[in-house]
Design an enzyme around this catalytic site. Structure first.
Site, PDB file in Angstrom:
ATOM      1  N   ASN A   1      20.978  14.843  23.363  1.00  0.00           N
ATOM      2  CA  ASN A   1      20.277  16.106  23.135  1.00  0.00           C
ATOM      3  C   ASN A   1      20.945  17.296  23.819  1.00  0.00           C
ATOM      4  O   ASN A   1      20.450  18.416  23.725  1.00  0.00           O
ATOM      5  CB  ASN A   1      18.833  16.003  23.637  1.00  0.00           C
ATOM      6  CG  ASN A   1      18.035  14.968  22.881  1.00  0.00           C
ATOM      7  OD1 ASN A   1      18.265  13.773  23.044  1.00  0.00           O
ATOM      8  ND2 ASN A   1      17.120  15.405  22.043  1.00  0.00           N
TER       9      ASN A   1
ATOM     10  N   VAL B   1      20.989  22.701  22.894  1.00  0.00           N
ATOM     11  CA  VAL B   1      19.929  21.872  23.459  1.00  0.00           C
ATOM     12  C   VAL B   1      19.013  21.448  22.316  1.00  0.00           C
ATOM     13  O   VAL B   1      18.398  22.290  21.651  1.00  0.00           O
ATOM     14  CB  VAL B   1      19.110  22.646  24.515  1.00  0.00           C
ATOM     15  CG1 VAL B   1      17.991  21.779  25.073  1.00  0.00           C
ATOM     16  CG2 VAL B   1      20.017  23.133  25.632  1.00  0.00           C
ATOM     17  N   CYS B   2      18.933  20.132  22.079  1.00  0.00           N
ATOM     18  CA  CYS B   2      18.093  19.614  21.005  1.00  0.00           C
ATOM     19  C   CYS B   2      16.726  19.246  21.561  1.00  0.00           C
ATOM     20  O   CYS B   2      16.589  18.301  22.344  1.00  0.00           O
ATOM     21  CB  CYS B   2      18.739  18.387  20.365  1.00  0.00           C
ATOM     22  SG  CYS B   2      20.211  18.793  19.409  1.00  0.00           S
ATOM     23  N   LEU B   3      15.716  20.008  21.140  1.00  0.00           N
ATOM     24  CA  LEU B   3      14.358  19.797  21.627  1.00  0.00           C
ATOM     25  C   LEU B   3      13.402  20.295  20.554  1.00  0.00           C
ATOM     26  O   LEU B   3      13.602  21.380  19.996  1.00  0.00           O
ATOM     27  CB  LEU B   3      14.147  20.564  22.944  1.00  0.00           C
ATOM     28  CG  LEU B   3      12.900  20.247  23.764  1.00  0.00           C
ATOM     29  CD1 LEU B   3      12.954  18.833  24.330  1.00  0.00           C
ATOM     30  CD2 LEU B   3      12.752  21.244  24.915  1.00  0.00           C
TER      31      LEU B   3
ATOM     32  N   THR C   1      15.041  22.609  17.397  1.00  0.00           N
ATOM     33  CA  THR C   1      16.368  22.019  17.204  1.00  0.00           C
ATOM     34  C   THR C   1      16.306  20.493  17.187  1.00  0.00           C
ATOM     35  O   THR C   1      17.331  19.823  17.305  1.00  0.00           O
ATOM     36  CB  THR C   1      17.313  22.470  18.328  1.00  0.00           C
ATOM     37  OG1 THR C   1      16.700  22.201  19.600  1.00  0.00           O
ATOM     38  CG2 THR C   1      17.612  23.952  18.222  1.00  0.00           C
TER      39      THR C   1
END
Length: 889
Positions: free
Chosen positions: A731, A738-740, A745
């Site tokens: 992530n 930032v993958c959240l 995202t």
């Protein structure tokens, strides 16, 4: 033991009975209960001991205002809670005046130490046995109904102070039994009963109306009017203007004051507890309906057990279960149910209005020398139980409301909070009560029911509870946390500030033009929206309350008192923190405490994130908007002159929460730096959590609250990437993405406009991304925990963490966290040295891969270079321990 004997004698026991009871029961209150149950009735008096007949405490006058005993701040003196004022004290030892100017002995101490005996440690712990009796009832002709009578156990409940217990006991006995004699000694007397003063009406004003009917009595022989509460004549010839209550008889004596505050605050406490219990039950029922896991309110092992616990609403002040982290649960396709919010807000407002009305009604009877129309007798002669009632019952409501961590919620409930602020100011204005603002609140930490004692036939069994009280933050300290939030919110509401350019000397014509344009400029200044204005006024009211309390305390207690109080208050300092002042401790426990204390002080700060402006060849400074040391510099500069009211309100609420709620712990902490002129420009530093491959690494994020914030999520960029080479997590990409789900995202529930917060984002990164097995964050690999692939992934992460998030950040610390990173590693140096040795044994010896999903590797020859990095990091940590390592900040 003499002090305990004297205390029991004041309660009505004989000296012989007191001595016998204390020999068998070490606790004073337990001994008193056994005496009054008749266990020592057969003890004979010797040498002219006092009789068993109760003697009421001496009348209280302005020259002798008792108070409860409190030990000094350092806790010296063992178990003796009295202020040490010499061995020749009289019986008033236990009730030393609050900085009294009247008592000679007290004055001697005041001159030496104006706050002697007022401040005591919040580590204080008291154990009290409280008695619960079956309430009596009485028929009230006033309302034509049966009402409950407050029992002695209810009257004294929640009081851990021995001195205050004696006065509470004395007032209850004086006003519930015995005769009230005519002050002219003509022989006329009136029998008192509990229903006269201790009847619990459904409404406080009904109780006041009842008192007005019973307080003023006229002797049939002498025709003199006298007070039924104290037996003294009532002077009907007063020229004083009437109070807002319209009845001076209720201000006649301190006895009336004590009973009115006691009954009124008991009613208030009961209503407030019932509301909280109702809210909890409704929430629990809703959780069951939605098939969600119910949180047990009384999860602590110290929670009372037994079948009689649910009927005691007072113990709603018990600590609730551990609060879950804000980021947990943001995964999957769960949708939030927002129905019924408006209905809930209306219900809450009605509840707040009810509590606010009761508070306003009772406040009329608080001691006040600033009363409209002039102070009354009870305003000067404050009953010693007044402080006891306030500390026991009002503090329960006060601490509950002031611990609210949402300034937005407080603002929405302003009808209640405004009245709370009025109470705090009124209390601080009176010398006899002002010290309560600085005194730690004694709150219930545990309750243990005791089996009912056997009693004679026909008598009601008496139930007992062992209550443990512990000290917690006092009202002024709790208020300061809200003050910090209010200051941050006001800063957010001010919006974006552009630093004023350097102004050259103006000509006379320019000065005239500037002067004539001032009025127009004021007209062009945009006014705040209604919602923004509401929050601004509420914040200003908070600051005004704190200022008024401090001003009153200086007038009544002196500068030394307030200065000492302020040293203990939480702070958001505008001055740079001196990190070198933090010394290394010698024990693990002391090291952890020192670390948390330091991190709490520096977790949130304002700073200058601008790039210094360059001068051109002619020496003129560039006039365009400044640049920032920030990934989103271009976006920030585009909004340099924007004024977006909804965005300003959202940022104000956000800052209010962040100032006092960032997570801080030895295991992992979050630090924030906000530009002093652009509160939408933020940098965050998250310390890797213990037990993960990220442990004690320093991870930097740039955060921008864009033009649509809070309608849309913030922009977040991960900066600790080793120049774009390292992907630390599925992530956290090497390019900083930032993958959240909160940021839109990543799959799962997204950002909820008006409800989601930056704090949730930060805690989600801390707890869900920087996790124990980062390999499982990759879609499709969630069930591969403990596999060789997962262990290999974690080993690779540890190598990157040491090289970049530890060693790289310590040698070249990113702005503006140089001091924080250096102090973090200095305070945890010994633990991290041990941690690195363990990591070295766990390493698989493979080469470091910048992105575990590619074949790109760091060059390092036959060795992966991990041992070298660990040894260099350990060497720097030892230099930090010896103060031999310095970094460029």
């Amino acid at each position: 033991m003499d002090r305990e004997v004297r205390q029991l004698v004041e309660m009505g026991a004989s000296e012989a009975q007191a001595q016998a009871a204390l020999r068998r029961y070490k606790d004073v209150m337990q001994a008193a209960e056994r005496i009054f149950e008749g266990e020592f009735a057969d003890v004979e008096e010797t040498d002219g001991d006092v009789s068993m007949e109760f003697t009421a405490p001496a009348p209280i006058t302005p020259s002798r205002t008792p108070r409860s005993a409190t030990p000094d701040e350092d806790g010296e003196g063992g178990d003796d809670n009295d202020v040490d004022m010499g061995e020749d004290e009289d019986e008033a030892d236990d009730y030393v005046d609050y900085d009294s100017d009247y008592d000679e002995k007290a004055r001697t101490v005041v001159e030496a130490d104006p706050y002697a005996g007022v401040f005591f440690s919040k580590d204080r712990r008291e154990e009290v046995i409280e008695v619960e009796e079956e309430p009596e009832t009485a028929f009230m002709p006033d309302t034509n109904e049966q009402v409950k009578i407050m029992t002695q156990g209810q009257w004294m409940k929640g009081c851990p102070e021995g001195g205050e217990q004696g006065f509470l006991f004395g007032l209850y006995n004086e006003l519930s039994s015995g005769d009230c004699l005519c002050p002219q000694s003509c022989g006329h007397k009136i029998q008192r009963s509990k229903s006269n003063f201790f009847a619990i009406f459904p409404d406080f004003l009904l109780y006041i109306q009842h008192l007005r009917r019973v307080v003023k009595r006229t002797c049939p022989s002498c025709k003199v009017d006298f007070c039924f509460a104290c037996g003294e004549p009532i002077n009907a010839g007063s020229n004083r203007e009437p109070s807002s209550s319209g009845d001076d008889n209720l201000f006649h004596c301190s006895n009336l004051q004590g009973v009115i505050l006691g009954i009124g605050l008991a009613m208030l406490e009961s209503t407030f507890s019932e509301q909280r219990q109702q809210t909890f039950e409704e929430s629990s029922q809703k959780s069951k309906t939605n098939k969600r896991r119910k949180t047990d309110m009384h999860s602590s092992s110290s929670t009372p057990k037994g079948d009689d616990d649910e009927d005691d609403s007072y113990y709603m002040s018990l600590p609730v279960g551990k609060k879950s982290k804000g980021g947990v649960g943001y995964a999957g396709d769960v949708k939030e149910d927002t129905s019924g919010q408006l209905e809930a807000q209306v219900i809450q407002r009605l509840k707040d209005e009810k509590i606010g009305t009761i508070l306003s009604q009772i406040r009329e009877y608080l001691p006040s020398l600033r009363r409209e129309g002039g102070a009354r007798t009870s305003d000067y002669m404050v009953h010693p139980t007044a402080l006891a009632h306030l500390r026991r019952r009002f503090n329960y409501l006060c601490t509950t409301l002031l611990r609210n961590d949402s300034l937005s919620d407080m603002s929405d409930r302003s009808v209640l909070y405004f009245e709370l602020f009025e109470w705090l100011e009124t209390i601080s204005n009176h010398e006899a009560l002002a010290s309560m603002m600085a005194m730690p609140i004694m709150v219930v930490s545990s309750v243990k029911s005791v089996a009912p004692k056997k009693v004679a036939k026909g008598k009601t069994p008496i139930r007992e509870r062992t209550i443990i009280y512990e000290g917690s933050a006092g009202p002024r300290e709790l208020l300061e946390a809200i003050v910090i939030q209010a200051q941050a919110a006001i800063k957010g509401l001010e919006g974006i500030k552009i630093p004023d350019p350097e102004v050259l000397e103006m000509t006379e014509e320019q000065k005239r033009m500037t002067s004539s344009a001032k009025g127009k400029e004021r007209e062009l200044t945009p006014s705040l929206s209604d919602e923004n204005q509401k929050l601004l006024l509420f914040c200003q009211r908070i600051l005004a309350t704190a200022s008024a309390i401090d001003r009153s305390l200086r007038e009544t207690k002196g500068d030394a008192f307030v200065d000492r109080l302020h040293t203990a208050l939480p702070k958001i300092s505008s001055e740079p923190f001196d990190h070198s002042s933090i010394t290394l401790a010698t024990t693990d426990e002391a090291r952890k405490k020192a670390y948390v204390d330091w991190a709490t002080q520096v977790r949130f700060e304002y700073c200058d994130l601008t790039v210094p402006r360059e001068e051109d060849k002619k020496g003129a400074v560039e006039e365009s908007s400044p640049h920032y040391k920030f990934y989103y510099n271009s976006e920030a500069r585009m909004l340099a002159t924007s004024d977006i009211p909804k965005r300003s309100l959202a940022i104000a609420k956000e800052l209010a929460v962040l100032t006092t709620n960032l997570p801080v712990a030895w295991d992992s902490s979050v630090f924030l730096r906000v530009d002093e002129n652009r509160v939408d420009i933020i940098k965050a530093l998250i310390i890797g959590p213990e037990g993960t491959p990220y442990q004690d690494g320093c991870f930097l994020f740039d955060i921008f609250l864009g033009p649509n914030y809070n309608q849309a999520p913030p922009s977040v960029k991960y900066m600790t990437t080793n120049g774009g080479k390292y992907r630390f997590n599925p992530n956290l990409y090497a390019d900083g993405k930032v993958c959240l789900s909160l940021l839109g995202t990543w799959s799962g529930p997204g950002w909820v406009s008006g409800k989601s917060t930056l704090l949730q984002v930060l805690i989600s990164i801390q707890s869900m991304i920087l996790c124990e097995e980062p390999y499982l964050n990759e879609p499709g690999w969630a069930n591969d925990g403990g596999t060789p692939q997962s262990r290999q992934y974690s080993s690779n992460v540890r190598r990157m963490v040491v090289k970049t998030a530890m060693l790289g950040n310590l040698k070249n610390p990113p702005e503006p966290f140089g001091d924080v990173i250096c102090t973090h590693y200095r305070l945890k140096s010994q633990a991290i040295i041990t941690q690195l040795n363990k990591w070295l044994t766990l390493d698989d010896g493979k080469a470091t891969i910048g992105d575990s999903f590619s074949t790109r590797q760091d060059s390092g020859g036959s060795s992966n270079g991990f041992k070298k990095d660990v040894e260099e990091m350990q060497q720097l940590l030892r230099q930090l321990q010896d103060d031999m390592f310095k970094v460029d900040k």
